[in-house]
Design a protein around this motif. Sequence first.
Motif, mmCIF file in Angstrom:
data_model
loop_
_atom_site.group_PDB
_atom_site.id
_atom_site.type_symbol
_atom_site.label_atom_id
_atom_site.label_comp_id
_atom_site.label_asym_id
_atom_site.label_seq_id
_atom_site.Cartn_x
_atom_site.Cartn_y
_atom_site.Cartn_z
ATOM 1 N N TYR A 179 0.856 -1.185 0.000
ATOM 2 C CA TYR A 179 0.000 0.000 0.000
ATOM 3 C C TYR A 179 0.890 1.232 0.000
ATOM 4 O O TYR A 179 2.061 1.187 0.359
ATOM 5 N N TYR A 196 2.447 -2.849 5.819
ATOM 6 C CA TYR A 196 2.332 -2.198 4.523
ATOM 7 C C TYR A 196 3.247 -2.844 3.481
ATOM 8 O O TYR A 196 3.162 -2.497 2.298
ATOM 9 N N GLU A 199 2.690 2.218 -3.694
ATOM 10 C CA GLU A 199 2.197 0.848 -3.839
ATOM 11 C C GLU A 199 2.895 0.142 -4.998
ATOM 12 O O GLU A 199 3.022 0.679 -6.092
#
Length: 616
Positions: free
Chosen positions: A549, A595, A563
């Motif tokens: 992300y 993430y 991302e």
Amino acid sequence: MSWGTELWDQFDNLEKHTQCGIDVLEKYIKFVKERTEIELSYAKQLRNLSKKYQPKKNSKEEEEYRYTSTRAFLATLNEMNDYAGQHEVISENMTSLITGELTRYVQELKQERKSHFHDGRKAQQHIETCWKQLEASKRRFERDCKEADRAQQYFEKMDADINVTKADVEKARQQAQLRHQMAEDSKAEYSSTLQKFNSEQHDHYYTHIPNIFQKIQEMEERRIVRIGESMKTFAEVDRQVIPIIGKCLDEITKAAESIDHKNDSQLVIEAFKSGFEPPGDIDFEDFTQPMKRTISESSLSNSRADGKSEPKFGGKSKGKLWPFIKKNKPPPPPPASASPSAVPNGPQSPKQQKEPLSHRFNEFMTSKPKIHCFRSLKRGLSLKLGAGPEDFSNLPPEQRRKKLQQKVDELNKDIQKEMDQRDALTKMKDVYIKNPQMGDAASVDHRLAELGQNIEKLRLEVQKFEGWLAEVEGRLPTRTEQARRQSGLYEAQNTSAVNSCAQDRESPDGSYTEEQSQETEMKVPATDFDDEFDDEEPLPTIGTCKALYTFEGQNEGTISVAEGEMLYVIEEDKGDGWTRIRRNEDEEGYVPTSYVEVYLDKNAKDVYKSLQTISE
């Protein structure tokens, strides 16, 4: 639809309405602020909850986390920690994107509103001033007209009177002309002021006020649009973390599905299996014939003595039973006479009377020395080996085999670490040889020699434990067979050793002992090492990662990632939820572990740990 044309006379109401709009905006800011505080509080409570149920290090709880059910619970705790992190992200994004932005916008809005209404009041004051000038000019013209009429009437009266002198008539005539002239001047001034006022009034109501009200209308519409956008952002902030929260929940579901009850049952067997054979049948003892009884006892005594003198091998022994009894029957108490050559047909001593197994077992459980022995047995079964023998001979066979195998694996890992350190130092020495300004290559030789000695010592230890492991598994003959046979003969002749479990020695088939020996520990001598090389070089990469992300690194120490971006990993997550990554030589920082997807390079990771150990 314009406020300037439709609401030209509603200046005061518009002022109240715009003030109410600002109040609504401030109320919404306060609402979002309280939401962020709730999110932070909720995240803190979730983190505390996860931390509360985490297993404590070096405690009994850690042993329970080898089962799939408890590992699934641990994974749930870790995912809840990540779940809490997403609520912190919600709070941070709402603070930066909504609360901070709207607070600045409210200040600008108040200044703009103040400016617009100041211009409106100024225009109103100007038109009021023009109206007062017109009224004054009108009153002056009216007064001058009345004065001129009175002067004209007086002149006509004087001119008609035959008794009035000519001089008085002339004076009255001049006065009447003067008043008429003043009336004409006032009329001209009034006409000019009126035209000017009409022009100002037209500009006021058709130009100035509409422009001001139009600006106020636009300001109010921008405020409405801005609060609508903030509400969308409010929802979007939540929506952005939904995939990550969903991933956390998916991981919890995956952990729950990974629970394997069959595997857990097998782990319980591996953890507590002793390796002993179940106890055999108890022989029937016939007490109806004294002579047969005596013969039976004598033969049993002889067989017992013979059995004691037989050598014992590692593995499962037929003469060793479930932990308290012999193969055929419980051992007799010590004889009344110290002589082993007592007359077999003589009168039996009351202390030599055979007792039922249940009575012997009850005596065993109620006797203080035998309770002490039972505690040592319990310690042996529970694998409390902090001060046990180095070869783990105080354990049951199966548990001993596992411990020896575990020790061999640990020593092999230590050897691998030492070899990694040696390889790293060898590379460092090559660097020093090629670049002498970076360090002295001779300074590494002493450490290399120490590592070689350590590796050799560890290999000897591995050979020693592998020998014991081979004994347990039956691949090699018992090397201490003769010494243990002598120990077994001594125990058969010593009656005090029969009654006291605390004096029993361990045989390879899994009997227990209270005698403890200190386990030798291999300590590598610590030496000072020149860490100049570490200061010159950046941290090595231990793997790569892919950003799942987009992350905006706004805090100090963090780094922004997009991302799908591939980066280098230079430090793993240490339990705080952050991973240290590097984009190039000048850009590195921390990102949330949830993430990114990390791909660790085992060799690079080991070299990095070796360098850390050397520098320490």
